[in-house]
Scaffold this active site. Structure first.
Site, PDB file in Angstrom:
ATOM      1  N   ASP A   1      26.099  11.568 -12.262  1.00  0.00           N
ATOM      2  CA  ASP A   1      26.472  11.185 -10.901  1.00  0.00           C
ATOM      3  C   ASP A   1      25.289  11.481  -9.994  1.00  0.00           C
ATOM      4  OD1 ASP A   1      29.419  10.566  -9.514  1.00  0.00           O
ATOM      5  OD2 ASP A   1      27.960  11.417  -8.110  1.00  0.00           O
TER       6      ASP A   1
ATOM      7  N   ARG B   1      30.677  12.035   8.654  1.00  0.00           N
ATOM      8  CA  ARG B   1      30.280  12.931   7.560  1.00  0.00           C
ATOM      9  C   ARG B   1      28.935  13.603   7.809  1.00  0.00           C
ATOM     10  NH1 ARG B   1      32.442  11.101   1.768  1.00  0.00           N
ATOM     11  NH2 ARG B   1      34.574  10.630   2.347  1.00  0.00           N
TER      12      ARG B   1
END
Ligand SMILES: C[S@@+](CC[C@H](N)C(=O)[O-])C[C@H]1O[C@@H](n2cnc3c(N)ncnc32)[C@H](O)[C@@H]1O
Length: 293
Positions: free
Chosen positions: A160, A49
């Site tokens: 979040d 990633r």
């Protein structure tokens, strides 16, 4: 460092390989910042990633990236960028239906009765990803209260750590995968088809507010005040016990005495030393405050 965004400058073999030693340093930084515990078996997640990020920054390799995160002048921004990329954001509307049924048929009626004097209800979806969870709760509150909603102050907060998912949440448009568990009647009542996506009705969107919050930052969380219901599902699996205990202690402080905490079906908060008691309802994964904090 060469020009930004020039992938052609990153072709030397091994430059994007994360060694065990680099992984250990990177994982430590991630843990210290966000409490996310990467097991060595998940090294490939960080490596795959972040490889593209190294290309974008035209960095020589992970040593340079770790240094950038440790002493770089823009390290706070880079941590944010990194969390946008390394977090697992899997979610959907009406995820784990039996649990949501418990919320709608047990907790909600109990709280509407208990709060009938103030007519104020506050719900927190902590680690809400792209918004499907808090919007699901909003739909449930909306259809339960009906026209009485106008007499109530209902606040639903979604938080979040990842800005990327919060942008999706605020846009309020979803693909078929996200809405796959939504009943047809709910779909036609609360969504409309726009450019091949399902757009959530404004009546639901306006019930939910989104804010960025790292759950490790318990002081920052305090500014949101006290809640009647807290949903924190499918994020504690990424935390170790000390981090879980820190987060669950925070929920204990920020939950009303008669409030309810819902956790993910594969998570446990037993043996953390925080006074929560599971409610006797299988599949609810709901907890009330115990006697001693
Ligand atoms: C798998 S999703 C869960 C979404 C939703 N609660 C559900 O169950 O469908 C986990 C979310 O936790 C967020 N997350 C991970 N670490 C976090 C932290 N330290 N603080 C806040 N959010 C975090 C990720 O960005 C991700 O969106």
């Amino acid at each position: 460092m060469g020009p930004i965004n020039d992938p052609s400058s990153s072709t030397s073999p091994g430059r994007r390989t994360l060694t065990d030693e680099q992984f250990a340093r990177l994982a430590k930084l991630v843990y210290e910042r966000a409490g996310i515990h990467f097991q060595p078996a998940k090294k490939y997640v960080l490596e795959s990633r972040l490889a593209r990020r190294l290309d974008e920054l035209d960095m020589d390799g992970f040593d340079q990236y770790v240094t950038f995160l440790t002493i770089g002048p823009y390290r706070d921004d880079e941590f944010q960028e990194m969390f946008n990329r390394i977090t697992i954001n899997e979610t959907s509307f009406f995820r784990n239906e039996p649990q949501l049924q418990h919320f709608e048929t047990r907790t909600l009626p109990m709280l509407l009765e208990a709060r009938k004097a103030t007519r104020r209800l506050r719900i927190w979806s902590a680690a809400c990803s792209s918004g499907e969870e808090p919007y699901t709760l909003a739909i449930q509150v909306h259809r339960t209260l009906g026209i009485r909603l106008a007499d109530w102050s209902v606040e639903i907060l979604g938080t979040d750590i990842s800005e990327k998912v919060l942008d999706v949440a605020m846009a309020g448009r979803y693909d078929a995968y996200a809405t796959r568990a939504v009943a047809p009647a709910v779909l036609s009542r609360y969504f409309r088809q726009v450019e091949g996506q399902q757009e959530l009705d404004a009546s639901i969107r306006q019930m939910v507010r989104f804010e960025r919050l790292n759950l490790k930052d318990t002081l920052a969380a305090r500014r949101f005040g006290t809640f009647d219901v807290i949903f924190c599902r499918n994020v504690m699996i990424y935390f170790d016990d000390p981090m879980k205990a820190q987060v669950v202690r925070m929920f204990h402080q920020q939950l009303a005495d008669d409030g309810m905490l819902y956790i993910g079906h594969s998570e446990s908060i037993r043996s953390l030393g925080v006074a929560f008691e599971p409610v006797a309802a299988p599949q609810a994964f709901a907890h009330v405050k115990g006697r001693a904090a």
